[in-house]
Every structure is written in C-alpha cells, then in structure tokens.
Design a protein around this motif. Structure first.
Motif, PDB file in Angstrom:
ATOM      1  N   SER A   1      36.496  25.062  48.102  1.00  9.98           N
ATOM      2  CA  SER A   1      37.852  25.019  47.519  1.00  9.98           C
ATOM      3  C   SER A   1      38.893  25.655  48.426  1.00  9.98           C
ATOM      4  O   SER A   1      40.015  25.149  48.575  1.00  9.98           O
ATOM      5  CB  SER A   1      37.855  25.699  46.147  1.00  9.98           C
ATOM      6  N   GLU A   2      38.538  26.801  49.089  1.00  6.89           N
ATOM      7  CA  GLU A   2      39.522  27.434  49.973  1.00  6.89           C
ATOM      8  C   GLU A   2      39.819  26.570  51.192  1.00  6.89           C
ATOM      9  O   GLU A   2      40.951  26.535  51.697  1.00  6.89           O
ATOM     10  CB  GLU A   2      39.058  28.833  50.404  1.00  6.89           C
ATOM     11  N   MET A   3      38.801  25.796  51.654  1.00  4.97           N
ATOM     12  CA  MET A   3      39.015  24.903  52.775  1.00  4.97           C
ATOM     13  C   MET A   3      39.817  23.682  52.341  1.00  4.97           C
ATOM     14  O   MET A   3      40.617  23.146  53.118  1.00  4.97           O
ATOM     15  CB  MET A   3      37.679  24.478  53.381  1.00  4.97           C
ATOM     16  N   GLN A   4      39.612  23.240  51.097  1.00  8.43           N
ATOM     17  CA  GLN A   4      40.419  22.142  50.545  1.00  8.43           C
ATOM     18  C   GLN A   4      41.906  22.512  50.605  1.00  8.43           C
ATOM     19  O   GLN A   4      42.746  21.694  51.016  1.00  8.43           O
ATOM     20  CB  GLN A   4      40.020  21.871  49.083  1.00  8.43           C
TER      21      GLN A   4
ATOM     22  N   THR B   1      43.356  13.767  46.980  1.00  2.94           N
ATOM     23  CA  THR B   1      42.969  14.581  45.826  1.00  2.94           C
ATOM     24  C   THR B   1      41.739  15.427  46.110  1.00  2.94           C
ATOM     25  O   THR B   1      41.565  16.495  45.524  1.00  2.94           O
ATOM     26  CB  THR B   1      42.698  13.692  44.598  1.00  2.94           C
ATOM     27  N   LYS B   2      40.882  14.968  46.997  1.00  2.40           N
ATOM     28  CA  LYS B   2      39.695  15.730  47.380  1.00  2.40           C
ATOM     29  C   LYS B   2      39.368  15.419  48.829  1.00  2.40           C
ATOM     30  O   LYS B   2      39.144  14.273  49.185  1.00  2.40           O
ATOM     31  CB  LYS B   2      38.508  15.382  46.496  1.00  2.40           C
TER      32      LYS B   2
END
Length: 211
Positions: free
Chosen positions: A50-53, A5-6
C-alpha cells in the motif's frame, strides 16, 4: 490522464520506462530498493504494498504531460494473439432405402467419390450446413437423423463433422460442376467399391450396417 486504481508490476514498470529511469534511479525516486523495481519487471502481476502504491501514484500525478502520454501507451495490456478458427467441414451421409448419396470430386491429380460436404462458417450449425450443402450440390432435400461425430480428416487435416441424413425429395443431379463431375446413388453393399473402407469414418460404417 489515465486513472490507475491499483498499481501492478506491469504498470509500475511502464511508469519507469515513461520516465526513462534506470532501476536504481526509479528506486531512489520511490525510496525503494533496486531489487524491488527489478521484481516488477520479472513479475508483472505482482501488486506492490500500500505504501508503494501511494508512492507510485504520487510520482505519476507529478509527472509531465509527455510522461503521462508515454505511460498511456506503455501500460496498455499486451494484445492477445488471435486464435485461428479451426477449419470445419459438415459431411452428409444421405440414405434413400438401401442406397447412399455420393458425389465425384475433381481432385488435384484424380477424381474421387465422397459424401456431399460443405464448409462451416464460424457459428454455423453442422446439421444445417450439411442439409444446405447437400441440396446445393445435388438437388436432394434431406433431414438429419443423427450426428455421427467429428474427427480430423486423415487426408485433408480439417475438422470433419458427419451427420446421418434421410432422403426427403429431389432428383440427384450435379449442381456444382466446378467441384464435381457426377452425383449418384450407390447401393450400400457397393459403397466400399467407391470409397475404400479404411477411408470411411468408422461410425459411418456402423450406422450403415444398422440401416
């Protein structure tokens, strides 16, 4: 398949290891700089942007079953070392009028007079253990008047918790012939002839003086 999830530095590094990629190769897959990947190894708690996630999630979803299995093993949280439970002994200072109950222990090299005592299992109440062990060792029933405190015993190195007890009933007899050679009531005035004063926990001496 594990659902992430993260992503964190730790799980991102685990995915890299599962893919058998170098920092440079993994950075190229992600469209990131090698120093970014290196940072995940040095800071496992770091949460990527967030973009790397999204990039990490995409690579994981496209990975083979073998890679996912390796990731499952590599991404497990590190096991925390089991903390040893400190060894604790409950010691009963039992009063009957102007007398105190003592047992004579068999030591490695000599006999020594001590207060009745017993080992506390994890979660056991010191007061209960003191009462139970006094009866088991000596046949004497007692009740706890007050707790006198805890210290690291200077001779044994264990945590020693002391309770002041009042005699209720029972004849003092040696019921533990493996550990002890004798049980007796000693006049308070003569206690230091059996146990040197410098070996007695100071709150015991204060409580006995008040008694």
């Amino acid at each position: 398949m594990i659902v992430v999830t993260k992503w964190t530095g730790r799980t991102a590094a685990a995915l890299q290891d599962a893919l058998h990629e170098t920092n440079e190769g993994f950075a190229e897959l992600l469209g990131a700089a090698p120093r970014t990947v290196a940072g995940w190894h040095s800071n496992p708690d770091l949460v990527p942007r967030s973009e790397m996630q999204q990039a990490l999630a995409t690579i994981y979803e496209r990975a083979s079953e073998h890679v996912r299995r390796r990731f499952s093993l590599l991404s497990r949280p590190p096991e925390q070392p089991t903390q040893a439970q400190a060894l604790r002994v409950a010691i009963a200072v039992v009063l009957r009028g102007d007398q105190v109950l003592l047992v004579c222990r068999r030591g490695d090299d000599a006999l020594s007079w001590q207060f009745p005592a017993g080992m506390c299992k994890p979660g056991a109440a010191v007061a209960s253990v003191a009462v139970q062990e006094t009866h088991a060792e000596t046949g004497v029933h007692c009740s706890v008047r007050e707790e006198l405190g805890t210290r690291v015993h200077p001779k044994t190195g264990v945590l020693a918790s002391y309770v002041l007890c009042d005699y209720l009933a029972g004849e003092a007899t040696n019921r533990d012939t493996v550990e002890n050679t004798d049980v007796t009531w000693v006049p308070l005035a003569a206690l230091t002839r059996f146990i040197p004063a410098d070996r007695i926990f100071p709150p015991i001496l204060s409580a006995l003086e008040a008694a």
